[in-house]
Design a protein around this motif. Sequence first.
Motif, PDB file in Angstrom:
ATOM      1  N   ARG A 119      13.413  -3.132   1.093  1.00 32.52           N
ATOM      2  CA  ARG A 119      12.996  -4.104   2.112  1.00 32.52           C
ATOM      3  C   ARG A 119      11.529  -4.471   1.968  1.00 32.52           C
ATOM      4  O   ARG A 119      11.136  -5.617   2.196  1.00 32.52           O
ATOM      5  CB  ARG A 119      13.252  -3.543   3.514  1.00 32.52           C
ATOM      6  CG  ARG A 119      12.880  -4.517   4.628  1.00 32.52           C
ATOM      7  CD  ARG A 119      13.170  -3.973   6.010  1.00 32.52           C
ATOM      8  NE  ARG A 119      14.602  -3.751   6.232  1.00 32.52           N
ATOM      9  CZ  ARG A 119      15.111  -3.339   7.405  1.00 32.52           C
ATOM     10  NH1 ARG A 119      14.291  -3.115   8.430  1.00 32.52           N
ATOM     11  NH2 ARG A 119      16.404  -3.168   7.531  1.00 32.52           N
ATOM     12  N   TYR A 120      10.700  -3.513   1.568  1.00 31.04           N
ATOM     13  CA  TYR A 120       9.259  -3.753   1.441  1.00 31.04           C
ATOM     14  C   TYR A 120       8.807  -3.356   0.028  1.00 31.04           C
ATOM     15  O   TYR A 120       8.262  -2.265  -0.183  1.00 31.04           O
ATOM     16  CB  TYR A 120       8.484  -2.955   2.493  1.00 31.04           C
ATOM     17  CG  TYR A 120       8.901  -3.270   3.903  1.00 31.04           C
ATOM     18  CD1 TYR A 120       8.573  -4.483   4.506  1.00 31.04           C
ATOM     19  CD2 TYR A 120       9.652  -2.358   4.640  1.00 31.04           C
ATOM     20  CE1 TYR A 120       8.964  -4.784   5.801  1.00 31.04           C
ATOM     21  CE2 TYR A 120      10.045  -2.645   5.946  1.00 31.04           C
ATOM     22  CZ  TYR A 120       9.705  -3.854   6.508  1.00 31.04           C
ATOM     23  OH  TYR A 120      10.101  -4.145   7.798  1.00 31.04           O
ATOM     24  N   PRO A 121       9.031  -4.199  -0.944  1.00 27.84           N
ATOM     25  CA  PRO A 121       8.720  -3.851  -2.342  1.00 27.84           C
ATOM     26  C   PRO A 121       7.244  -3.624  -2.608  1.00 27.84           C
ATOM     27  O   PRO A 121       6.886  -3.058  -3.645  1.00 27.84           O
ATOM     28  CB  PRO A 121       9.249  -5.052  -3.136  1.00 27.84           C
ATOM     29  CG  PRO A 121       9.359  -6.162  -2.140  1.00 27.84           C
ATOM     30  CD  PRO A 121       9.668  -5.526  -0.826  1.00 27.84           C
ATOM     31  N   GLY A 122       6.376  -4.048  -1.690  1.00 28.33           N
ATOM     32  CA  GLY A 122       4.948  -3.807  -1.869  1.00 28.33           C
ATOM     33  C   GLY A 122       4.510  -2.407  -1.467  1.00 28.33           C
ATOM     34  O   GLY A 122       3.355  -2.038  -1.675  1.00 28.33           O
ATOM     35  N   LEU A 123       5.426  -1.608  -0.905  1.00 24.23           N
ATOM     36  CA  LEU A 123       5.076  -0.261  -0.473  1.00 24.23           C
ATOM     37  C   LEU A 123       5.229   0.738  -1.622  1.00 24.23           C
ATOM     38  O   LEU A 123       6.060   0.574  -2.507  1.00 24.23           O
ATOM     39  CB  LEU A 123       5.975   0.193   0.678  1.00 24.23           C
ATOM     40  CG  LEU A 123       5.831  -0.495   2.039  1.00 24.23           C
ATOM     41  CD1 LEU A 123       6.758   0.170   3.049  1.00 24.23           C
ATOM     42  CD2 LEU A 123       4.383  -0.453   2.526  1.00 24.23           C
ATOM     43  N   ALA A 124       4.428   1.792  -1.568  1.00 23.04           N
ATOM     44  CA  ALA A 124       4.615   2.988  -2.395  1.00 23.04           C
ATOM     45  C   ALA A 124       4.658   4.165  -1.424  1.00 23.04           C
ATOM     46  O   ALA A 124       3.882   4.217  -0.465  1.00 23.04           O
ATOM     47  CB  ALA A 124       3.465   3.154  -3.389  1.00 23.04           C
ATOM     48  N   GLY A 183       0.813  -1.211   0.000  1.00 25.54           N
ATOM     49  CA  GLY A 183       0.000   0.000   0.000  1.00 25.54           C
ATOM     50  C   GLY A 183       0.844   1.257   0.000  1.00 25.54           C
ATOM     51  O   GLY A 183       2.072   1.217   0.065  1.00 25.54           O
ATOM     52  N   ARG A 184       0.162   2.404  -0.066  1.00 25.31           N
ATOM     53  CA  ARG A 184       0.817   3.706  -0.145  1.00 25.31           C
ATOM     54  C   ARG A 184       0.926   4.335   1.235  1.00 25.31           C
ATOM     55  O   ARG A 184      -0.021   4.306   2.024  1.00 25.31           O
ATOM     56  CB  ARG A 184       0.031   4.634  -1.070  1.00 25.31           C
ATOM     57  CG  ARG A 184       0.653   6.022  -1.288  1.00 25.31           C
ATOM     58  CD  ARG A 184      -0.099   6.765  -2.380  1.00 25.31           C
ATOM     59  NE  ARG A 184      -0.022   6.045  -3.650  1.00 25.31           N
ATOM     60  CZ  ARG A 184       1.000   6.151  -4.499  1.00 25.31           C
ATOM     61  NH1 ARG A 184       2.017   6.961  -4.229  1.00 25.31           N
ATOM     62  NH2 ARG A 184       1.003   5.467  -5.624  1.00 25.31           N
ATOM     63  N   VAL A 185       2.097   4.919   1.516  1.00 22.01           N
ATOM     64  CA  VAL A 185       2.340   5.632   2.767  1.00 22.01           C
ATOM     65  C   VAL A 185       2.589   7.096   2.427  1.00 22.01           C
ATOM     66  O   VAL A 185       3.492   7.415   1.659  1.00 22.01           O
ATOM     67  CB  VAL A 185       3.548   5.051   3.525  1.00 22.01           C
ATOM     68  CG1 VAL A 185       3.778   5.819   4.826  1.00 22.01           C
ATOM     69  CG2 VAL A 185       3.353   3.572   3.805  1.00 22.01           C
ATOM     70  N   ARG A 186       1.784   7.999   3.014  1.00 22.20           N
ATOM     71  CA  ARG A 186       1.940   9.439   2.779  1.00 22.20           C
ATOM     72  C   ARG A 186       2.673  10.072   3.951  1.00 22.20           C
ATOM     73  O   ARG A 186       2.271   9.925   5.107  1.00 22.20           O
ATOM     74  CB  ARG A 186       0.589  10.120   2.599  1.00 22.20           C
ATOM     75  CG  ARG A 186      -0.158   9.745   1.334  1.00 22.20           C
ATOM     76  CD  ARG A 186      -1.306  10.717   1.118  1.00 22.20           C
ATOM     77  NE  ARG A 186      -0.818  12.047   0.749  1.00 22.20           N
ATOM     78  CZ  ARG A 186      -1.388  13.190   1.136  1.00 22.20           C
ATOM     79  NH1 ARG A 186      -2.461  13.164   1.922  1.00 22.20           N
ATOM     80  NH2 ARG A 186      -0.899  14.347   0.752  1.00 22.20           N
ATOM     81  N   LEU A 187       3.753  10.796   3.646  1.00 25.98           N
ATOM     82  CA  LEU A 187       4.555  11.453   4.669  1.00 25.98           C
ATOM     83  C   LEU A 187       4.629  12.953   4.410  1.00 25.98           C
ATOM     84  O   LEU A 187       4.635  13.397   3.273  1.00 25.98           O
ATOM     85  CB  LEU A 187       5.991  10.908   4.695  1.00 25.98           C
ATOM     86  CG  LEU A 187       6.220   9.457   5.070  1.00 25.98           C
ATOM     87  CD1 LEU A 187       6.281   8.589   3.831  1.00 25.98           C
ATOM     88  CD2 LEU A 187       7.522   9.321   5.854  1.00 25.98           C
TER      89      LEU A 187
END
Length: 317
Positions: free
Chosen positions: A120-125, A95-99
Amino acid sequence: MDSSQRVRAILSFVQAADAGSFAAGARALGISSAAVSKNIAGLERALGVRLMNRTTRTLNLTEEGEAFLRQARIALEALDQAADAVVSSRAAPTGRVRLSTSVGFGREQLAPVLPGLLARYPGLAVEVDFDDRVIDLVHDGYDLALRGGRIADSSLVSRTICHFNMVLVASPDYLAAHGVPRRPEDLAQHRLLTRRFLGGRVSPWNFKARDGSITTLNTDASVLTLSSPETLTQAAVAGLGVAEVGAHHAWKHLQSGALRVLLLKAHHPGHFEMTLQYPHRALVAPRVRVTVAYLLEAFAQMEELHLPLSALRAYEA
């Protein structure tokens, strides 16, 4: 009130307290405002105390409500951790993480560690906004924020990244031309470079007196005032004058010889910290939890974020 009712009631209470209204809390939970009101009323009856004072427009916690909210958060976080442990064991976070972060910290500290996070977490955006203003995480839809200073907000979880010191610096060329100040009073004869926060306040320069008190230098006659601490550091490197900057901003320039530290013993380094903040939620998504853990681990290894004052003595003019 049985256990399942109690959990529903506590969730309703926490969400309403965080959102500031029954309606907003209900939207977060996907239930009706009437259900939230009924759940909280039942919780108050079971506890025998009023947790909230509410009118048609406002919602305020009582003293008992504030105390219960603190303990409820601890209990809900424990449930979150248990659930996430099960989920994490079955599937990699996606999933997507907004910072949200400041321009300087985002460029110098956050950006270099993002490739490792994505590896490390290729499933992240990851989506990052570089903005020096203070944003509302919940209202603006962010998962995380990296912020400087102490920001009291009961609806946020704050994780300390580092405590850092302020230092006075100037370039060798400037000091050769204008002399090295030996006492705080000598700064009246120097060209001062100051920082103005976005709210309009100029950052004060404080010094330690012999009796243990703190004195503040009048910097009204500064020759340059900037809102960006990174640009302020560059101005000092360029030889424009004496600046007060974070040690983490100055570190690479001290090591290269482009800056020297001034009045280390007399100058008060301040009480500043960088924090990673995210909203209190009944369930913190695995994508957010692993990002928090990775960033805290990466920032803990950055030398410039954890400099003791003793490390700066070798660079004093």
